[in-house]
Design a protein around this motif. Structure first.
Motif, short mmCIF file in Angstrom:
data_model
loop_
_atom_site.label_atom_id
_atom_site.label_comp_id
_atom_site.label_asym_id
_atom_site.label_seq_id
_atom_site.Cartn_x
_atom_site.Cartn_y
_atom_site.Cartn_z
N THR A 13 0.84 -1.19 0.00
CA THR A 13 0.00 0.00 0.00
C THR A 13 0.88 1.24 0.00
O THR A 13 1.85 1.33 0.74
CB THR A 13 -0.92 0.01 1.23
N GLU A 14 0.54 2.20 -0.85
CA GLU A 14 1.25 3.47 -0.92
C GLU A 14 0.29 4.59 -0.54
O GLU A 14 -0.92 4.47 -0.71
CB GLU A 14 1.77 3.71 -2.34
N TRP A 15 0.84 5.69 -0.03
CA TRP A 15 0.00 6.82 0.29
C TRP A 15 0.59 8.07 -0.33
O TRP A 15 1.79 8.17 -0.58
CB TRP A 15 -0.20 6.99 1.79
N SER A 16 -0.29 9.03 -0.61
CA SER A 16 0.14 10.30 -1.19
C SER A 16 -0.79 11.39 -0.68
O SER A 16 -1.85 11.13 -0.12
CB SER A 16 0.08 10.24 -2.72
N GLY A 17 -0.37 12.63 -0.86
CA GLY A 17 -1.18 13.78 -0.46
C GLY A 17 -1.05 14.09 1.01
O GLY A 17 -0.16 13.60 1.70
N GLY A 18 -1.92 14.95 1.48
CA GLY A 18 -1.95 15.30 2.89
C GLY A 18 -1.15 16.52 3.27
O GLY A 18 -1.16 16.93 4.41
N GLY A 19 -0.42 17.09 2.32
CA GLY A 19 0.33 18.31 2.62
C GLY A 19 1.54 18.07 3.50
O GLY A 19 1.95 16.93 3.75
N PRO A 20 2.12 19.16 4.00
CA PRO A 20 3.37 19.07 4.76
C PRO A 20 3.26 18.31 6.08
O PRO A 20 4.26 17.82 6.59
CB PRO A 20 3.77 20.53 5.01
N GLN A 21 2.08 18.19 6.64
CA GLN A 21 1.90 17.49 7.92
C GLN A 21 1.53 16.02 7.74
O GLN A 21 1.26 15.33 8.72
CB GLN A 21 0.82 18.20 8.75
N ALA A 22 1.52 15.53 6.51
CA ALA A 22 1.05 14.18 6.24
C ALA A 22 1.85 13.12 6.99
O ALA A 22 1.26 12.21 7.58
CB ALA A 22 1.06 13.89 4.74
N LEU A 23 3.17 13.21 6.97
CA LEU A 23 3.97 12.19 7.64
C LEU A 23 3.64 12.14 9.12
O LEU A 23 3.41 11.06 9.67
CB LEU A 23 5.47 12.44 7.45
N GLU A 24 3.57 13.29 9.76
CA GLU A 24 3.25 13.32 11.18
C GLU A 24 1.87 12.72 11.45
O GLU A 24 1.70 11.95 12.39
CB GLU A 24 3.32 14.75 11.71
N GLN A 25 0.90 13.05 10.62
CA GLN A 25 -0.45 12.52 10.80
C GLN A 25 -0.49 11.01 10.63
O GLN A 25 -1.14 10.31 11.41
CB GLN A 25 -1.41 13.18 9.81
N VAL A 26 0.21 10.50 9.63
CA VAL A 26 0.22 9.05 9.39
C VAL A 26 0.92 8.33 10.53
O VAL A 26 0.45 7.30 11.02
CB VAL A 26 0.86 8.72 8.02
N VAL A 27 2.05 8.87 11.00
CA VAL A 27 2.78 8.24 12.10
C VAL A 27 1.91 8.23 13.36
O VAL A 27 1.84 7.22 14.06
CB VAL A 27 4.14 8.93 12.36
N HIS A 28 1.22 9.32 13.65
CA HIS A 28 0.35 9.35 14.83
C HIS A 28 -0.81 8.35 14.70
O HIS A 28 -1.19 7.72 15.68
CB HIS A 28 -0.16 10.76 15.10
N LEU A 29 -1.33 8.19 13.50
CA LEU A 29 -2.37 7.20 13.27
C LEU A 29 -1.84 5.80 13.57
O LEU A 29 -2.47 5.01 14.29
CB LEU A 29 -2.87 7.28 11.83
N LEU A 30 -0.65 5.48 13.06
CA LEU A 30 -0.06 4.16 13.30
C LEU A 30 0.31 3.97 14.77
O LEU A 30 0.18 2.88 15.31
CB LEU A 30 1.16 3.97 12.40
N MET A 31 0.74 5.03 15.43
CA MET A 31 1.04 4.94 16.86
C MET A 31 -0.23 4.62 17.65
O MET A 31 -0.19 3.85 18.61
CB MET A 31 1.68 6.23 17.36
N GLY A 32 -1.35 5.19 17.25
CA GLY A 32 -2.62 4.89 17.91
C GLY A 32 -3.03 3.44 17.70
O GLY A 32 -3.49 2.77 18.64
N LEU A 33 -2.84 2.93 16.48
CA LEU A 33 -3.13 1.52 16.22
C LEU A 33 -2.22 0.62 17.03
O LEU A 33 -2.66 -0.40 17.58
CB LEU A 33 -2.97 1.22 14.72
N ARG A 34 -0.96 1.01 17.15
CA ARG A 34 -0.01 0.22 17.94
C ARG A 34 -0.40 0.22 19.42
O ARG A 34 -0.35 -0.80 20.09
CB ARG A 34 1.40 0.77 17.75
N GLN A 35 -0.82 1.37 19.92
CA GLN A 35 -1.23 1.47 21.32
C GLN A 35 -2.44 0.56 21.58
O GLN A 35 -2.51 -0.13 22.60
CB GLN A 35 -1.57 2.91 21.68
#
Length: 71
Positions: A13-35
């Motif tokens: 799976t690849e992701w694109s878009g989301g602007g300059p904050q996209a990486l931070e948003q995706v990492v926080h989403l994955l951190m929530g899933l991990r928690q």
């Protein structure tokens, strides 16, 4: 994450878009899933999320009940 588009491809799976904050948003989403996985004692899933992030250069650091990330 707002404006992030996920696309399933033969290699994963690849992701694109989301602007300059996209990486931070995706990492926080994955951190929530991990928690959630850790809370449910699904350590295989928790470890897999951590390891996959490490594979792309994102290190998770668990400290005092909180998780931080560094690139």
């Amino acid at each position: 994450p707002t404006g992030v588009k996920l696309e399933d491809r033969a290699g994963g799976t690849e992701w694109s878009g989301g602007g300059p904050q996209a990486l931070e948003q995706v990492v926080h989403l994955l951190m929530g899933l991990r928690q959630t996985a850790r809370k449910n004692k699904d350590f295989a899933a928790s470890d897999a999320i951590r390891d996959r992030l490490a594979g792309v250069g994102v290190k998770l650091e668990d400290r005092g009940g909180e998780t931080e990330w560094v690139r």
